[in-house]
Design a protein around this motif. Structure first.
Motif, mmCIF file in Angstrom:
data_model
loop_
_atom_site.group_PDB
_atom_site.id
_atom_site.type_symbol
_atom_site.label_atom_id
_atom_site.label_comp_id
_atom_site.label_asym_id
_atom_site.label_seq_id
_atom_site.Cartn_x
_atom_site.Cartn_y
_atom_site.Cartn_z
ATOM 1 N N SER A 99 0.827 -1.211 0.000
ATOM 2 C CA SER A 99 0.000 0.000 0.000
ATOM 3 C C SER A 99 0.860 1.259 0.000
ATOM 4 O O SER A 99 0.545 2.231 -0.701
ATOM 5 N N ARG A 100 1.953 1.245 0.763
ATOM 6 C CA ARG A 100 2.834 2.417 0.774
ATOM 7 C C ARG A 100 3.540 2.564 -0.575
ATOM 8 O O ARG A 100 3.696 3.678 -1.090
ATOM 9 N N ALA A 101 3.972 1.428 -1.146
ATOM 10 C CA ALA A 101 4.616 1.475 -2.462
ATOM 11 C C ALA A 101 3.665 2.051 -3.501
ATOM 12 O O ALA A 101 4.054 2.903 -4.317
ATOM 13 N N ILE A 102 2.411 1.596 -3.464
ATOM 14 C CA ILE A 102 1.416 2.086 -4.424
ATOM 15 C C ILE A 102 1.197 3.590 -4.246
ATOM 16 O O ILE A 102 1.066 4.332 -5.226
ATOM 17 N N ALA A 103 1.194 4.062 -2.997
ATOM 18 C CA ALA A 103 1.007 5.492 -2.747
ATOM 19 C C ALA A 103 2.151 6.310 -3.360
ATOM 20 O O ALA A 103 1.921 7.338 -4.012
ATOM 21 N N HIS A 104 3.388 5.852 -3.157
ATOM 22 C CA HIS A 104 4.532 6.565 -3.725
ATOM 23 C C HIS A 104 4.492 6.536 -5.255
ATOM 24 O O HIS A 104 4.767 7.549 -5.917
ATOM 25 N N LEU A 105 4.153 5.382 -5.807
ATOM 26 C CA LEU A 105 4.135 5.246 -7.260
ATOM 27 C C LEU A 105 2.969 6.009 -7.886
ATOM 28 O O LEU A 105 3.080 6.514 -9.008
ATOM 29 N N THR A 106 1.861 6.120 -7.162
ATOM 30 C CA THR A 106 0.749 6.928 -7.647
ATOM 31 C C THR A 106 1.161 8.396 -7.717
ATOM 32 O O THR A 106 0.837 9.108 -8.684
ATOM 33 N N ALA A 107 1.907 8.844 -6.711
ATOM 34 C CA ALA A 107 2.424 10.211 -6.749
ATOM 35 C C ALA A 107 3.339 10.400 -7.958
ATOM 36 O O ALA A 107 3.299 11.439 -8.634
ATOM 37 N N ALA A 108 4.144 9.373 -8.248
ATOM 38 C CA ALA A 108 5.061 9.453 -9.395
ATOM 39 C C ALA A 108 4.300 9.506 -10.712
ATOM 40 O O ALA A 108 4.628 10.309 -11.601
ATOM 41 N N THR A 109 3.285 8.660 -10.864
ATOM 42 C CA THR A 109 2.520 8.669 -12.117
ATOM 43 C C THR A 109 1.701 9.945 -12.262
ATOM 44 O O THR A 109 1.488 10.427 -13.378
ATOM 45 N N ASP A 110 1.245 10.517 -11.152
ATOM 46 C CA ASP A 110 0.502 11.784 -11.215
ATOM 47 C C ASP A 110 1.408 12.923 -11.677
ATOM 48 O O ASP A 110 0.991 13.771 -12.470
ATOM 49 N N HIS A 111 2.641 12.943 -11.162
ATOM 50 C CA HIS A 111 3.560 14.032 -11.478
ATOM 51 C C HIS A 111 4.283 13.832 -12.817
ATOM 52 O O HIS A 111 4.687 14.792 -13.457
ATOM 53 N N ALA A 112 4.446 12.567 -13.213
ATOM 54 C CA ALA A 112 5.166 12.277 -14.464
ATOM 55 C C ALA A 112 4.436 11.179 -15.226
ATOM 56 O O ALA A 112 4.906 10.042 -15.305
#
Length: 202
Positions: A99-112
């Motif tokens: 869940s934490r990994a998905i949160a970080h990666l969601t932030a990454a896909t949102d920004h890039a």
């Protein structure tokens, strides 16, 4: 070859490990690689040229080196912020904190949103979290951005096989094999599924 007795989730992890995770290693000092003096200077090549070389390379050691070069280039976001998010996601995945990994990666896909590797890594995290539909959606986006992403294609094959779609899975694995023919896990999956389906795809 992937042992058919091993769970598909374990096979997914094995494939991911065989392709290596660069985001977690970017802060570590890399060991020097012993490259023959007559070897091509792949460090100056772009990923597409390297992928062309990978598709025709039969020597497993050289193919592994080329694949790692491709992955290293795919891991370059060009943004310090995205790099931090990718490292945090990799750390979370190493602790199986999906869940934490998905949160970080969601932030990454949102920004890039154009950075394919963020989508690919989130697909892995979703799969491990047993969110198969979300994993498939992220693999689709990865392949839109990078159609020759052999890791995403192998992951797609594993998920489709898990869903009982053997012919579609074989098609995905064959696509991965065309790009990275020396990869033994994918070759093993192709052989296994050809036996099951009689070699027929969609």
């Amino acid at each position: 070859m992937i042992d058919p007795c091993v769970t598909l989730k374990a096979a997914f992890v094995a494939l991911a490990c065989s392709y290596a995770t660069f985001s977690a290693a970017q802060e570590a000092e890399s060991a020097p690689v012993d490259i023959p003096s007559d070897a091509p200077d792949v460090l100056s090549e772009d990923p597409q040229v390297l992928l062309d070389m990978l598709a025709s390379e039969a020597d497993p050691a050289e193919a592994d080196r080329l694949a790692n070069e491709v992955l290293e280039r795919w891991s370059r976001s060009g943004s310090p912020t995205i790099d931090v998010l990718m490292r945090r996601a990799a750390d979370a995945m190493s602790r199986e904190d999906w869940s934490r990994a998905i949160a970080h990666l969601t932030a990454a896909t949102d920004h890039a949103p154009g950075f394919a590797e963020a989508w690919n890594k989130r697909a892995e995290a979703f799969f491990m979290a047993e969110e198969t539909g979300m994993a498939l959606a992220d693999i689709e986006q990865t392949l839109i951005l990078e159609p020759r992403h052999f890791g995403a294609l192998a992951g797609l094959g594993i998920i489709l096989e898990q869903l009982g779609e053997d012919r579609a899975a074989l098609n995905a694995f064959r696509r991965a094999q065309e790009i990275y023919p020396a990869e033994q896990n994918v070759s093993g999956a192709v052989e296994r599924l050809e036996a099951v389906t009689g070699g027929r795809t969609l």
